[in-house]
Design a protein around this motif. Structure first.
Motif, PDB file in Angstrom:
ATOM      1  N   SER A 254     -69.841 -45.053  77.644  1.00  0.00           N
ATOM      2  CA  SER A 254     -70.780 -44.943  76.531  1.00  0.00           C
ATOM      3  C   SER A 254     -71.269 -46.320  76.109  1.00  0.00           C
ATOM      4  CB  SER A 254     -70.114 -44.226  75.357  1.00  0.00           C
ATOM      5  OG  SER A 254     -69.717 -42.937  75.762  1.00  0.00           O
TER       6      SER A 254
ATOM      7  N   GLU B  23     -75.917 -35.231  71.731  1.00  0.00           N
ATOM      8  CA  GLU B  23     -76.017 -35.605  70.314  1.00  0.00           C
ATOM      9  C   GLU B  23     -76.509 -37.040  70.174  1.00  0.00           C
ATOM     10  OE1 GLU B  23     -72.217 -32.889  68.687  1.00  0.00           O
ATOM     11  OE2 GLU B  23     -72.069 -35.072  68.698  1.00  0.00           O
ATOM     12  N   ARG B  24     -76.009 -37.900  71.034  1.00  0.00           N
ATOM     13  CA  ARG B  24     -76.335 -39.324  70.920  1.00  0.00           C
ATOM     14  C   ARG B  24     -77.677 -39.691  71.516  1.00  0.00           C
ATOM     15  NH1 ARG B  24     -70.969 -42.815  72.582  1.00  0.00           N
ATOM     16  NH2 ARG B  24     -71.403 -44.427  71.063  1.00  0.00           N
TER      17      ARG B  24
ATOM     18  N   THR C 256     -66.613 -40.732  71.433  1.00  0.00           N
ATOM     19  CA  THR C 256     -67.197 -40.021  72.578  1.00  0.00           C
ATOM     20  C   THR C 256     -66.973 -38.510  72.482  1.00  0.00           C
ATOM     21  OG1 THR C 256     -65.196 -40.232  73.929  1.00  0.00           O
ATOM     22  CG2 THR C 256     -66.818 -42.021  74.098  1.00  0.00           C
ATOM     23  N   PHE C 257     -66.366 -38.026  71.386  1.00  0.00           N
ATOM     24  CA  PHE C 257     -66.179 -36.576  71.204  1.00  0.00           C
ATOM     25  C   PHE C 257     -67.386 -36.007  70.460  1.00  0.00           C
ATOM     26  CE2 PHE C 257     -61.326 -37.459  70.525  1.00  0.00           C
ATOM     27  CZ  PHE C 257     -61.240 -37.934  71.811  1.00  0.00           C
ATOM     28  N   ALA C 258     -67.636 -34.715  70.646  1.00  0.00           N
ATOM     29  CA  ALA C 258     -68.712 -34.044  69.915  1.00  0.00           C
ATOM     30  C   ALA C 258     -68.418 -34.134  68.414  1.00  0.00           C
ATOM     31  CB  ALA C 258     -68.803 -32.586  70.353  1.00  0.00           C
TER      32      ALA C 258
ATOM     33  N   GLN D  74     -65.832 -31.947  66.854  1.00  0.00           N
ATOM     34  CA  GLN D  74     -64.474 -32.314  67.264  1.00  0.00           C
ATOM     35  C   GLN D  74     -64.000 -33.567  66.529  1.00  0.00           C
ATOM     36  OE1 GLN D  74     -62.169 -30.779  69.406  1.00  0.00           O
ATOM     37  NE2 GLN D  74     -63.599 -29.117  68.974  1.00  0.00           N
TER      38      GLN D  74
ATOM     39  N   ALA E 260     -68.359 -40.453  80.860  1.00  0.00           N
ATOM     40  CA  ALA E 260     -68.938 -40.775  79.548  1.00  0.00           C
ATOM     41  C   ALA E 260     -67.860 -41.051  78.501  1.00  0.00           C
ATOM     42  CB  ALA E 260     -69.866 -39.644  79.099  1.00  0.00           C
ATOM     43  N   GLY E 261     -66.798 -41.759  78.880  1.00  0.00           N
ATOM     44  CA  GLY E 261     -65.767 -42.164  77.922  1.00  0.00           C
ATOM     45  C   GLY E 261     -66.178 -43.414  77.186  1.00  0.00           C
ATOM     46  N   GLY E 262     -65.186 -44.129  76.676  1.00  0.00           N
ATOM     47  CA  GLY E 262     -65.453 -45.310  75.855  1.00  0.00           C
ATOM     48  C   GLY E 262     -66.262 -46.362  76.572  1.00  0.00           C
TER      49      GLY E 262
ATOM     50  N   THR F 288     -71.556 -32.731  75.426  1.00  0.00           N
ATOM     51  CA  THR F 288     -72.157 -32.361  74.135  1.00  0.00           C
ATOM     52  C   THR F 288     -72.491 -33.632  73.351  1.00  0.00           C
ATOM     53  OG1 THR F 288     -70.716 -30.422  74.127  1.00  0.00           O
ATOM     54  CG2 THR F 288     -71.769 -31.011  72.034  1.00  0.00           C
ATOM     55  N   ARG F 289     -71.520 -34.527  73.318  1.00  0.00           N
ATOM     56  CA  ARG F 289     -71.702 -35.772  72.573  1.00  0.00           C
ATOM     57  C   ARG F 289     -72.868 -36.601  73.135  1.00  0.00           C
ATOM     58  NH1 ARG F 289     -72.107 -38.135  68.059  1.00  0.00           N
ATOM     59  NH2 ARG F 289     -71.372 -40.292  67.951  1.00  0.00           N
TER      60      ARG F 289
ATOM     61  N   GLY G 210     -66.829 -31.805  76.014  1.00  0.00           N
ATOM     62  CA  GLY G 210     -67.108 -32.434  74.716  1.00  0.00           C
ATOM     63  C   GLY G 210     -67.922 -33.705  74.856  1.00  0.00           C
ATOM     64  N   ARG G 211     -67.716 -34.404  75.940  1.00  0.00           N
ATOM     65  CA  ARG G 211     -68.445 -35.664  76.133  1.00  0.00           C
ATOM     66  C   ARG G 211     -69.894 -35.392  76.534  1.00  0.00           C
ATOM     67  NH1 ARG G 211     -63.436 -39.034  78.229  1.00  0.00           N
ATOM     68  NH2 ARG G 211     -62.852 -39.805  76.164  1.00  0.00           N
TER      69      ARG G 211
ATOM     70  N   PRO H  37     -58.976 -35.113  72.064  1.00  0.00           N
ATOM     71  CA  PRO H  37     -59.733 -34.207  71.192  1.00  0.00           C
ATOM     72  C   PRO H  37     -58.960 -32.904  70.957  1.00  0.00           C
ATOM     73  CG  PRO H  37     -60.671 -34.252  73.397  1.00  0.00           C
ATOM     74  CD  PRO H  37     -59.601 -35.302  73.367  1.00  0.00           C
TER      75      PRO H  37
ATOM     76  N   TYR I 139     -65.091 -33.630  80.968  1.00  0.00           N
ATOM     77  CA  TYR I 139     -64.760 -32.986  79.682  1.00  0.00           C
ATOM     78  C   TYR I 139     -66.071 -32.595  78.993  1.00  0.00           C
ATOM     79  CZ  TYR I 139     -63.720 -32.932  74.640  1.00  0.00           C
ATOM     80  OH  TYR I 139     -63.663 -32.610  73.305  1.00  0.00           O
TER      81      TYR I 139
END
Lengths: 446, 354
Positions: free
Chosen positions: A48, A78-79, B300-302, B305, A43-45, A74-75, A71-72, A200, A69
């Motif tokens: 996504s 969110e998205r 792509t970061f939360a 972050q 789920a990087g650039g 979580t993101r 964080g991705r 990050p 990762y």
């Protein structure tokens, strides 16, 4: 849970068995009223972006996301909503019955393993370019596509672009006469263009599944740069050749119906971005394309410069006997009709001989009085797509359409390998300091 | 080339043409028509070298005669202007260099005129002054699109074994029957010429070496083919090469069927801070300053972050308002003085904000 390579191999083998029955069941057309459920792996650039383009297609629903990762993940929620299934382990996605197709946008070193496992698990696959990291993996992908009957489309979106379709039409209509040379380039001049992607603040072994990221690559201690800027390392990426040459090969092969070069040579070096990377930031390649039923013999010259003081640009010049076709955001044709007479160089002959020569010359090439009809437009003819045109959207539209129809895609595993092969050979030529020979029809090193 | 060289030479003060040698008698007749009946003409270059009234010779034979005549001329005490390429075979190079040392009082100049061109002196000055930052790549090209550009030179109607000294033309090459095309279009044959590389790459390399103070590449690769001019020639009409120089990569291109309305010659020198483009008669400079900050890819970061990342980022790279001083010339073109005009170079500049 252990995420060693052995674990991966075991679980994919099991998934493979279950898949064979599944494949036979689901390789039927899916009606337009039925939803297609997709999952994203990586789920990087790019992933996504692919995910956004895919979800814009009618009847497509994202149900799961996998990344190394946290964080991705979580993101992603969110998205795209809290009800998404998220995991560090792509195998957990492949065993889900509610997933019809996967988008694979991992670093290059994971492409082949995940794509083959996904096809064996009965999933259709959209795989980012280059299709494989190593030439040896190409056949595995091609075979998996054949054996499972799944749809696999590689992510060089130009192949679905109306700009490239227009260029193909013009080329086939003979707009530039007989092709003799193609130049293509991709120049960049920025840190993010040179893959210095952001890291990050919370990057650590706690938030990142480092073992899983390394996967089939050689062991290495945790280094956040190596995961977030993986294109800079040969262990995970394929340098400018695999990232960008491959796009140029895909676009050029699509336009000319070429299947690949027989001889590959590349040169360049690491000139500016000396940030620990082990791949060049300036790379030039030369490729010999032999004559086929679709095109005459020609030479291809490719260039990527990440330190281009000339500014950022990307494009193609197709040079022919009667003109030049330039492909960028649009297509430009500039025509130069062939000479109607060859001209002469007689000034070193004696005057009498000059007279005799010109008399004979004029008998052969009578002085023609130009007519208005002979006037040709000197301006270039330029074709531009509609404002806001997005080829990425079209590439995903094609993917979804073929998932429904089960008809073969243009950029399948064979097309993908014929673009990745010469790109990977460029690296081989550069790093091993040699000329590489390739058989594009069998897709093997010679 | 020989007639062009001679016309340039005799236009200089105090220079007189004393003799002309050629293997086609028509050219000797033409030389007398052009430069006067008083000049000495011969088919045998040794007769020119034996003359005491000759100080210097212009050698503009086909390539396969360059090395031999140059060495003989130096040995005969003549200064030499030799057309490019200086030698036809790599093995001949050291011998010609040795001959210039052995006859150290003699001058040898090779005929790649870019080395004397104001345009390339200007280019060298700009590169040395760091106008484009650090050089990392050079593209050099010569595109043509005409029969004459592709060496289909005219053959005189009286060409025959009587008017052409065929055996002397062949020199040390194996005997073969007379063929006017091979004589008048010698560049098309490996026996006498050196193809696009020896005719045109050599100009590009001379200009490049002069402008960059380079000695040459360490690794060379070339490819191409005969794509269009299938007239019996045995050398390619499209040729591309990559060459590794210690600090930059060179790409060379010659295409004799380039789909263009006119000849296109020049260089693009790419540096970290700009690009310099040269042609026959101009140098154009376009500058791009390096980024003042690297930018970021954080979507792509939360969200939490992303916020933390941006706080750190803006501490490291405080947000700045652009100022007028940061504007750079978008391009700056310099041309040498034109004939019949004021003797100053022209410069045009346009500036744009960063």
């Amino acid at each position: 849970m252990s995420t060693s390579r052995r674990h991966f191999l075991k679980s994919t083998a099991a998934a493979g068995l279950a898949a064979q029955t599944l494949a036979a069941q689901s390789a039927k057309p899916i009606s337009a009223s039925d939803h297609i459920q997709i999952a994203l792996i990586g789920a990087g650039g790019m992933g996504s972006g692919d995910c956004e383009a895919s979800q814009k297609q009618p009847g497509v629903k994202l149900v799961a996301v996998s990344d190394c990762y946290d964080g991705r993940l979580t993101r992603a929620k969110e998205r795209w909503g809290n009800d998404l299934f998220t995991t560090r382990h792509f195998e957990e996605i492949l065993i889900r019955k509610d997933v019809d197709a996967v988008l694979i946008a991992t670093p290059d070193h994971w492409h082949a393993n995940i794509a083959v496992a996904a096809m064996q698990a009965g999933k259709d696959v959209y795989c980012q370019k280059p299709m494989v990291q190593h030439v040896e993996d190409g056949k595995r992908m091609v075979d998996a596509q054949k054996q499972t009957g799944r749809i696999i489309q590689v992510g060089s979106q130009r192949v679905s672009s109306i700009v490239y379709q227009k260029a193909k039409d013009l080329y086939e209509q003979g707009a530039i006469g007989e092709l003799n040379m193609v130049e293509a380039w991709w120049d960049r001049n920025s840190a993010t263009g040179a893959w210095q992607y952001s890291i990050p603040p919370d990057a650590s072994v706690d938030t990142i599944d480092w073992e899983r990221f390394v996967g089939p690559a050689p062991k290495h201690e945790f280094d956040p740069k190596r995961i977030f800027r993986w294109r800079n390392y040969r262990d995970y990426g394929t340098g400018v050749a695999g990232d960008l040459f491959v796009h140029l090969f895909s676009g050029m092969h699509f336009i000319t119906s070429a299947i690949g070069p027989t001889r590959v040579y590349a040169a360049g070096g690491l000139r500016f971005w000396k940030d620990g990377r082990d791949v060049p930031d300036v790379l030039l390649g030369l490729y010999d394309y032999p004559k086929t039923e679709h095109h005459p013999a020609f030479n291809l010259a490719l260039r990527v410069n990440f330190v281009s003081g000339a500014g950022e640009s990307s494009g193609f010049r197709f040079v022919g006997s009667e003109g030049i076709m330039t492909v960028g955001n649009g297509v430009t044709i500039s025509k130069t009709p062939r000479e109607t007479e060859p001209g002469y160089t007689v000034e070193t002959f004696p005057k009498e001989i000059q007279k005799e020569f010109i008399k004979e010359y004029r008998e052969k090439y009578p002085q023609s009085n130009p007519t208005a009809d002979a006037i040709r437009p000197t301006a270039e003819e330029k074709f531009m797509p509609p404002h806001g045109y997005d080829d990425e959207f079209d590439h995903h539209r094609n993917f979804i359409a073929h998932i429904r129809s089960r008809k073969p895609v243009v950029e399948d595993a064979v097309f993908g390998f014929r673009a990745a092969g010469p790109a990977l050979l460029s690296n081989m030529s550069f790093f091993e300091n040699r000329v590489c020979n390739w058989d594009p029809s069998t897709m093997t090193l010679v | 080339m020989g007639s062009g060289d001679t016309t340039s030479a005799v236009s200089l003060p105090g220079v007189e043409l004393a003799g002309v040698c050629d293997l086609y008698t028509g050219r000797l007749a033409r030389a007398k028509e052009r430069w006067g009946n008083q000049i000495f003409t011969t088919r045998d270059y040794r007769e020119v070298l034996a003359r005491k009234d000759v100080d210097a010779v212009i050698i503009a034979t086909p390539d396969h005669w360059h090395a031999k005549i140059t060495q003989d001329a130096l040995a005969a005490g003549k200064d030499v202007y030799c057309e490019k390429p200086m030698v036809q075979k790599i093995e001949q190079g050291q011998a010609v260099v040795a001959a210039t040392k052995q006859h150290g009082d003699r001058i040898l100049q090779v005929g790649s005129q870019y080395v004397s061109s104001l345009v390339y002196i200007k280019a060298r000055d700009l590169l040395t002054a760091g106008a484009i930052g650090e050089l990392n790549m050079v593209e050099a090209y010569l595109d043509r699109n005409s029969a004459i550009g592709a060496w289909q030179y005219s053959i005189p109607p009286d060409a025959s074994e009587q008017t052409v000294d065929w055996d002397r033309f062949l020199g040390t090459l194996p005997e073969r029957p007379f063929e006017a095309t091979r004589f008048f279009r010698w560049r098309n044959y490996e026996d006498y010429g050196t193809g696009v590389a020896g005719d045109l790459f050599v100009h590009l390399l001379s200009g490049l070496h002069f402008a960059t103070n380079s000695l040459g590449p360490t690794r060379i690769y070339a490819t191409g083919g005969i794509r269009y001019w299938h007239d019996g020639r045995d050398v390619p009409d499209v040729m591309l090469a990559l060459m590794d120089y210690p600090k930059f990569t060179l790409e060379l291109r010659v295409n004799l069927k380039a789909g263009l309305p006119a000849e296109n010659f020049g260089f693009r020198f790419i540096g970290t801070e700009g690009v310099m483009t040269t042609s026959y008669n101009s140098v154009t400079l376009a500058k791009t300053p390096r980024e003042t900050e690297p930018g970021y890819t954080i979507d792509t970061f939360a969200e939490a972050q992303q916020k933390e990342f941006l706080r750190n980022y803006h501490r490291q790279y405080p947000q700045q308002r652009p100022i007028a001083d940061t504007m750079r010339p978008e391009s700056e073109k310099s041309s040498p003085p034109q004939k019949d005009s004021t003797p100053t170079s022209t410069t045009t500049k346009t500036s744009s904000p960063p």
